[in-house]
Design a protein around this motif. Structure first.
Motif, PDB file in Angstrom:
ATOM      1  N   SER A 189       7.557  69.007 -20.394  1.00 24.65           N
ATOM      2  CA  SER A 189       6.484  69.040 -21.445  1.00 24.65           C
ATOM      3  C   SER A 189       6.150  67.605 -21.831  1.00 24.65           C
ATOM      4  CB  SER A 189       5.655  70.360 -21.915  1.00 24.65           C
ATOM      5  OG  SER A 189       5.861  71.182 -20.779  1.00 24.65           O
ATOM      6  N   ASP A 247       2.496  69.868 -14.594  1.00 24.96           N
ATOM      7  CA  ASP A 247       3.096  70.553 -15.905  1.00 24.96           C
ATOM      8  C   ASP A 247       3.631  72.242 -15.796  1.00 24.96           C
ATOM      9  OD1 ASP A 247       5.499  70.886 -17.560  1.00 24.96           O
ATOM     10  OD2 ASP A 247       3.594  70.470 -19.561  1.00 24.96           O
ATOM     11  N   GLU A 248       4.452  72.732 -15.153  1.00 21.17           N
ATOM     12  CA  GLU A 248       4.654  73.829 -14.067  1.00 21.17           C
ATOM     13  C   GLU A 248       3.341  74.569 -13.991  1.00 21.17           C
ATOM     14  OE1 GLU A 248       7.668  75.624 -15.855  1.00 21.17           O
ATOM     15  OE2 GLU A 248       8.400  74.317 -17.582  1.00 21.17           O
TER      16      GLU A 248
HETATM   17 MG    MG Z   1       7.491  72.467 -20.941  1.00 17.67          MG
END
Ligand code: MG
Ligand code: ADP
Length: 261
Positions: free
Chosen positions: A49, A164-165
């Protein structure tokens, strides 16, 4: 001609905390070509991240350089980059309809009212939400809310889409559907995508290349080409020898005993 959409060179990022400095990213270099689908996989806490936030211009790099379409980032948010985060519940405005949520960022850009409406409609149809335009986010399931966030990101045709995920908080079936949705968008619009995940299967299934990050401070452990045919298929693709080989290779790097968290 330079067809690199993203170039990351000798990137370092340090958080400054009450206890001193913590290096999250160390001398990281890679690039992503136009139209490529690249995933980044690494264990929790490996700096994924942080890396995404530096590329999105949300964190200013400590050292090194990031270029988007050849332009060096200097602490600003690059206009041609769109981001989809994991937490869909906080990424949409609850008082706006689905359509208004998708149109909202377009209005701040160079688009007129009519074009903003057309683009938002087209994107919402592309993610399968053509029937939900007038609904509010809280009337939708988690997977549908994440579709709205994806529609919003693609509505202004970003040069680079960062994710992001994005599917970490939905159930397995929804996750598979959303993976295939992102693949169809990649194919339809040729969008360059950098997809961050801690899920090894997902990283391989989606991408042309998989970058493996180490424990922090994050360095590049491997840059693997994914030689699997497209279109991908949730069952067939994952049974192919190349998929199984890559899964073992990436797992070996990430799941070493004592390193996994
Ligand atoms: Mg992360
Ligand atoms: P990932 O997304 O791979 O799980 P992160 O990029 O969120 O990892 O975090 C990488 C490392 O940086 C972790 O060790 C985390 O504890 C640390 N970290 C993240 N955010 C901060 C912060 N605001 N201040 C200090 N350390 C942080």
């Amino acid at each position: 001609m330079n067809d690199q959409v993203l170039e990351v060179r000798d990137l370092e990022y340090e958080y400054v905390t009450g206890k001193g400095r913590f290096r999250a990213i160390d001398h990281l270099s890679f690039s992503v070509r136009e139209g490529e689908f690249v995933s980044i996989v690494g264990p929790s806490g490996s700096g994924k991240s942080t890396l995404l936030k530096t590329i999105a211009g949300l964190l200013r790099v400590t050292a090194g350089e990031i270029r988007v379409s050849g332009q060096v980032l200097t602490g600003q948010i690059p206009p041609q980059v769109a981001v989809v985060f994991q937490d869909y519940s906080r990424s949409l405005f609850p008082w706006m309809t689905v359509q208004e949520n998708v149109e909202f960022p377009l209005k701040g850009k160079k688009f007129g009212r009519k074009e903003a409406a057309e683009r938002s409609l087209e994107s919402l149809v592309a993610v399968g939400l053509g029937d939900a335009l007038k609904k509010y986010p809280w009337q939708l399931s988690g997977g549908m809310q994440q579709r709205v966030a994806i529609a919003r990101a693609i509505a202004y045709r970003p040069t680079l889409l960062l994710m992001d995920e994005p599917f970490a908080s939905v159930d397995a079936q929804t996750r598979a559907d959303l993976e295939d949705l992102v693949l169809s968008i990649h194919q339809k619009y040729g969008t360059t995508i950098l997809f961050i995940t801690h899920d090894i299967d997902e990283s391989i299934y989606l991408a042309d290349r998989v970058l493996v990050l180490s424990q922090p401070p994050a360095r590049l452990k491997a840059d693997l080409k994914v030689d699997l045919p497209r279109p991908r298929h949730q069952i067939q693709t994952k049974q192919m020898p190349e998929f199984i080989r890559l899964r073992a290779e990436v797992s070996g790097m990430i799941l070493q005993p004592g390193l996994a968290r």
